[in-house]
Design a protein around this motif. Structure first.
Motif, PDB file in Angstrom:
ATOM      1  N   LYS A 487       0.822  -1.189   0.000  1.00 33.03           N
ATOM      2  CA  LYS A 487       0.000   0.000   0.000  1.00 33.03           C
ATOM      3  C   LYS A 487       0.867   1.254   0.000  1.00 33.03           C
ATOM      4  O   LYS A 487       2.083   1.206   0.177  1.00 33.03           O
ATOM      5  N   LYS A 488       0.232   2.396  -0.165  1.00 27.63           N
ATOM      6  CA  LYS A 488       0.937   3.672  -0.085  1.00 27.63           C
ATOM      7  C   LYS A 488       1.406   3.883   1.347  1.00 27.63           C
ATOM      8  O   LYS A 488       0.643   3.771   2.294  1.00 27.63           O
ATOM      9  N   PRO A 489       2.706   4.166   1.538  1.00 30.37           N
ATOM     10  CA  PRO A 489       3.224   4.265   2.904  1.00 30.37           C
ATOM     11  C   PRO A 489       2.691   5.486   3.631  1.00 30.37           C
ATOM     12  O   PRO A 489       2.204   6.441   3.029  1.00 30.37           O
ATOM     13  N   LEU A 490       2.796   5.393   4.951  1.00 30.05           N
ATOM     14  CA  LEU A 490       2.457   6.539   5.798  1.00 30.05           C
ATOM     15  C   LEU A 490       3.679   7.447   5.845  1.00 30.05           C
ATOM     16  O   LEU A 490       4.695   7.111   6.450  1.00 30.05           O
ATOM     17  N   LEU A 491       3.605   8.600   5.168  1.00 30.54           N
ATOM     18  CA  LEU A 491       4.746   9.494   5.075  1.00 30.54           C
ATOM     19  C   LEU A 491       5.149   9.969   6.462  1.00 30.54           C
ATOM     20  O   LEU A 491       4.307  10.350   7.275  1.00 30.54           O
ATOM     21  N   GLY A 492       6.449   9.943   6.700  1.00 26.83           N
ATOM     22  CA  GLY A 492       6.973  10.399   7.983  1.00 26.83           C
ATOM     23  C   GLY A 492       7.032   9.318   9.031  1.00 26.83           C
ATOM     24  O   GLY A 492       7.597   9.521  10.105  1.00 26.83           O
ATOM     25  N   THR A 493       6.476   8.159   8.750  1.00 27.82           N
ATOM     26  CA  THR A 493       6.471   7.049   9.712  1.00 27.82           C
ATOM     27  C   THR A 493       7.483   6.011   9.287  1.00 27.82           C
ATOM     28  O   THR A 493       7.400   5.464   8.189  1.00 27.82           O
ATOM     29  N   MET A 494       8.446   5.737  10.113  1.00 27.71           N
ATOM     30  CA  MET A 494       9.503   4.790   9.781  1.00 27.71           C
ATOM     31  C   MET A 494       9.181   3.431  10.408  1.00 27.71           C
ATOM     32  O   MET A 494       8.760   3.348  11.560  1.00 27.71           O
ATOM     33  N   SER A 495       9.368   2.371   9.620  1.00 30.40           N
ATOM     34  CA  SER A 495       9.102   0.997  10.107  1.00 30.40           C
ATOM     35  C   SER A 495      10.351   0.166   9.945  1.00 30.40           C
ATOM     36  O   SER A 495      10.343  -0.848   9.254  1.00 30.40           O
ATOM     37  N   LEU A 496      11.417   0.604  10.571  1.00 29.36           N
ATOM     38  CA  LEU A 496      12.700  -0.070  10.464  1.00 29.36           C
ATOM     39  C   LEU A 496      12.990  -0.793  11.763  1.00 29.36           C
ATOM     40  O   LEU A 496      12.992  -0.192  12.833  1.00 29.36           O
ATOM     41  N   LEU A 497      13.224  -2.098  11.686  1.00 29.85           N
ATOM     42  CA  LEU A 497      13.440  -2.909  12.876  1.00 29.85           C
ATOM     43  C   LEU A 497      14.680  -2.457  13.643  1.00 29.85           C
ATOM     44  O   LEU A 497      14.699  -2.463  14.879  1.00 29.85           O
ATOM     45  N   ALA A 498      15.733  -2.047  12.920  1.00 28.26           N
ATOM     46  CA  ALA A 498      16.976  -1.617  13.580  1.00 28.26           C
ATOM     47  C   ALA A 498      16.756  -0.402  14.457  1.00 28.26           C
ATOM     48  O   ALA A 498      17.513  -0.178  15.414  1.00 28.26           O
ATOM     49  N   GLU A 499      15.743   0.404  14.159  1.00 35.32           N
ATOM     50  CA  GLU A 499      15.433   1.577  14.973  1.00 35.32           C
ATOM     51  C   GLU A 499      14.378   1.249  16.027  1.00 35.32           C
ATOM     52  O   GLU A 499      14.425   1.745  17.148  1.00 35.32           O
ATOM     53  N   THR A 500      13.416   0.421  15.666  1.00 36.25           N
ATOM     54  CA  THR A 500      12.322   0.088  16.583  1.00 36.25           C
ATOM     55  C   THR A 500      12.812  -0.769  17.731  1.00 36.25           C
ATOM     56  O   THR A 500      12.453  -0.549  18.899  1.00 36.25           O
ATOM     57  N   ASN A 501      13.627  -1.790  17.435  1.00 38.78           N
ATOM     58  CA  ASN A 501      14.145  -2.690  18.468  1.00 38.78           C
ATOM     59  C   ASN A 501      15.568  -3.088  18.117  1.00 38.78           C
ATOM     60  O   ASN A 501      15.814  -4.134  17.508  1.00 38.78           O
ATOM     61  N   PRO A 502      16.542  -2.243  18.468  1.00 37.60           N
ATOM     62  CA  PRO A 502      17.948  -2.527  18.107  1.00 37.60           C
ATOM     63  C   PRO A 502      18.469  -3.815  18.718  1.00 37.60           C
ATOM     64  O   PRO A 502      19.454  -4.366  18.222  1.00 37.60           O
TER      65      PRO A 502
END
Length: 719
Positions: A487-502
């Motif tokens: 789908k079209k991403p939510l601009l400004g929202t990051m879904s990166l595992l390395a940042e969410t749970n290092p």
């Protein structure tokens, strides 16, 4: 070119691994077994109970006592015995079963109509069963085979209607009264149910009803040559089973008596037919003797002639007796039977004695011989007549006293508990079936599954495994929440595992990759790393984005390029827009500064795919792409290019020729060894050396034991 290591042929069955496969699928096996067990319980509860009734008969041997002893040999003529197998076939014959079919009107079939499969069982469990008894049903011959319905319209008044398939009312009637309409006649003896209850009504042929009776009737002999026959009948109606079995036993008993009586009747008719002839012969012989004596003035016989006459009469009596016996024996045996041969030998002896006596008589005077002959005829005829009279009396006694050789030992009774279905057995078998079926499916699936599960399998191809990245449940949730790739991403929202749970194990594995790759790139021609794979859906973008983030955390300046201009979605992981990216720069629509975008992660820049072009491969072959890579290599410490699958498109071959290091991603339990080998060969055909493989989304499985691959959690809150 890298040499491929041959995979060793191993035909041995690894029982420990098979056990591990079953252990990995334990919940599937348990759930399937539980579902089958529930199904078995449902079948056991909803199945119609079948009751069994049995009776006992005895086939007696004919003894020499009683009437048989009184009548002598004549009784023995009717004492032949039938084997148990013969009597069993007689019981199951249409002659016996036909009377039962007619008596109980088994050609008419009336049954309640319930919901398919489960309706009958539910009605029984809720004690709401309907019932009907039809004593008489007549219909036009052209309606043979049609199934009609009886609908209970007024239960209080016992009123019903007979309707056809189109709901047309054929007739209406009342229970206990004959209902007529045209050629239809219906007598319903009993009906129970609520308003609207329906019953199917059909007619079957007499032969079909007999076959139904025969299928449910079992006749066996208890033991060997005991003459004890056990009759059993199974039916859902326990009372009907008893009635049918009693009637069958009684019909068999009566036919047995009638059969023995008929044999005596046949012989009696034969003898009575010969009595008048013998009487006429006796009268004629007496008249001839009297006339001869009158003509010859009453000639008397001397002692020798009287003795000869006595012997001759006895011989004739014995010959006549043998004639009677031969008449009966010839109906039962051939002339080769020992009994028949013995009878013929005895007759031959008597005839020789008679011939010797005749020669002796020829020595007497003529008058004496003639008187002797005439008196012999009288005596023989008289003896024969008396014998016939005695036989007739004996047969009358036999006929009157015939009881057959069948005795009903036990009348039919039904067991209180149903014999079918065997509920515990059904549940146990269903449970075992579920368990065996689920185990078989798991083992077959494991046998057919060729997905790689251990680094050793890949290393057998001559490829190094740089990292084994465990499967992350948190990453799956992030991708599902943001609709990554769909789908079209939510601009400004990051879904990166390395940042969410290092501290996630997957991120830790990528940190290990960072270290391994640092040494592997020392001899590379540049600092550009291309990440590709055999097929889509293996997690290349996950590895590229999170590896870039991990590398940037060390202070390296990293550029992440989305080289998949067809379906790339790296921008979604950072909450960015895909416009103004790689394709736009290669098409000379924007400059480098506009194509490179900063992310929320320090030291990490990204170049998105841009607008989807019609010719991605041609754009990558343009000199601008080589210039872009050279520029990025100088401006950044590490350049990571995420490309499409090599087996799908040729883009990775173009990018790999420029990149200094090429890595392939393989997904655990998805990509096969052959698939990885084909992908490596595709790169080698383009002159690209695959530096190593990243095994992604690995899982802890009991089947993957003992291969030197382990995952450990190590954090501040680990205990």
């Amino acid at each position: 070119m890298t040499q491929t290591k041959s995979q060793p042929d191993n035909d041995e069955i690894d029982l420990t691994k098979l056990f591990g496969v079953l252990l990995d699928a334990k919940w599937t096996i348990i759930l399937t077994t539980f579902v089958f067990a529930l199904g078995g319980i449902a079948v056991a509860l909803l199945s119609t109970p079948i009751y069994k009734a049995d009776a006992l008969l005895q086939i007696e041997e004919k003894s020499g006592g009683g009437i048989s002893a009184m009548v002598g040999d004549m009784g023995e003529l009717f004492s032949q015995e039938s084997s148990a197998s013969t009597e069993i076939e007689i019981i199951k014959s249409r002659m016996i079963l036909g009377d039962t079919v007619e008596k109980f009107n088994l050609t008419t079939v009336a049954t309640p109509i319930y919901l398919p499969v489960v309706g009958s069982g539910i009605a029984r469990l809720t004690d709401s069963q309907n019932g009907i008894s039809v004593s008489r049903f007549e219909f036009p011959k052209y309606d043979i085979g049609q199934v009609l319905r009886i609908v209970l319209t007024e239960p209080e008044a016992n009123r019903y209607q007979l309707v056809d398939d189109n709901d047309n009312v054929i007739l209406s009637g009342t229970v206990g009264e004959l209902a007529e309409s045209g050629e239809y006649r219906l007598f319903v003896a009993q009906i129970t149910g609520e308003t609207g209850a329906e019953f199917s009504l059909s007619k079957r042929s007499n032969l079909e009803a007999i076959e139904w009776l025969k299928q449910n009737l079992v006749v066996t002999e208890r033991g060997k040559q005991t003459g004890i026959l056990e009759l059993s009948f199974e039916s859902a109606d326990r009372v009907l089973a008893v009635k049918l079995l009693n009637d069958i036993a009684q019909n068999y008993f009566l036919q047995n008596v009638a059969r023995h009586s008929a044999e005596a009747e046949k012989s009696l008719t034969f003898l009575q037919g010969h009595l008048p002839d013998i009487k006429t012969e006796l009268t004629g012989a007496e008249d001839t003797l009297n006339a001869y004596r009158q003509d010859n003035e009453s000639v008397d016989l001397n002692l020798e002639a009287q003795s000869a006459l006595k012997v001759m009469v006895e011989l004739e009596a014995q010959l006549n007796e043998l004639t009677f016996k031969e008449s009966e024996i010839s109906q039962r045996f051939t002339k080769d039977h020992p009994a028949y041969i013995s009878l013929l030998d005895k007759r031959e002896t008597l005839l020789k004695e008679k011939e010797r006596l005749n020669r002796q008589i020829q020595k007497l005077p003529k008058t004496q011989r003639e008187v002797l002959r005439l008196m012999r005829d009288v005596e023989v005829s008289q003896e024969m007549y008396l014998q016939l009279l005695n036989k007739v009396q004996e047969l009358n006694i036999i006929k009157a006293g015939t009881v057959g050789n069948v005795r009903i030992l036990d009348e039919a009774q039904a067991f209180a508990q149903p014999v079918k279905p065997k509920k515990p057995l059904i549940v146990v078998l269903a449970t075992l079936l579920g368990g065996m079926l689920s185990v078989a499916v798991v083992l077959v699936k494991a046998a057919l599954h060729k997905g790689v599960e251990t680094p050793e399998e890949i290393e057998q191809l001559g490829l190094s495994v740089y990292a084994s990245v465990p499967k992350s449940d948190l990453q799956l949730k992030l991708a599902e929440r943001l609709g990554v790739g769909k789908k079209k991403p939510l601009l400004g929202t990051m879904s990166l595992l390395a940042e969410t749970n290092p501290a996630d194990l997957s991120v830790e594995a990528l940190r290990g990759l960072r270290t391994s790759l640092h040494f592997a790139m020392m001899e590379a021609k540049n600092n550009v790393v291309m990440i590709s794979g055999p097929a889509p859906g293996i997690g290349k973008s996950f590895v590229s984005t999170n590896f870039a983030a991990v590398a940037a955390k060390t202070g390296q300046k990293v550029l992440l390029i989305d080289g998949d201009m067809r379906k790339g979605y790296l921008q979604q992981c950072f909450g960015l827009d895909s416009n103004d990216g790689l394709s736009d720069h290669l098409a000379a629509k924007i400059g480098l500064n506009d194509a490179v975008k900063q992310t929320q992660i320090e030291n990490l820049d990204i170049m998105t795919r841009g607008q989807v072009p019609p010719n991605p491969s041609e754009l990558l072959m343009h000199p601008r792409f080589k210039a872009l890579v050279d520029w990025a290599s100088e401006e950044y410490d590490l350049v990571i290019i995420d490309t499409p699958p090599i087996l799908a498109v040729t883009d990775p071959s173009i990018v790999g020729a420029i990149a200094g290091t090429t890595l392939m991603v393989a997904r655990y339990s998805l990509n096969s060894i052959k698939e990885i080998e084909f992908a490596r060969n595709r790169f080698e055909q383009s002159g690209i050396e695959v530096k190593g493989v990243i095994l992604n989304a690995t899982e802890k499985k009991a089947s993957s034991y003992g291969y030197g691959y382990y995952n450990y959690a190590y954090s501040s809150d680990s205990k």
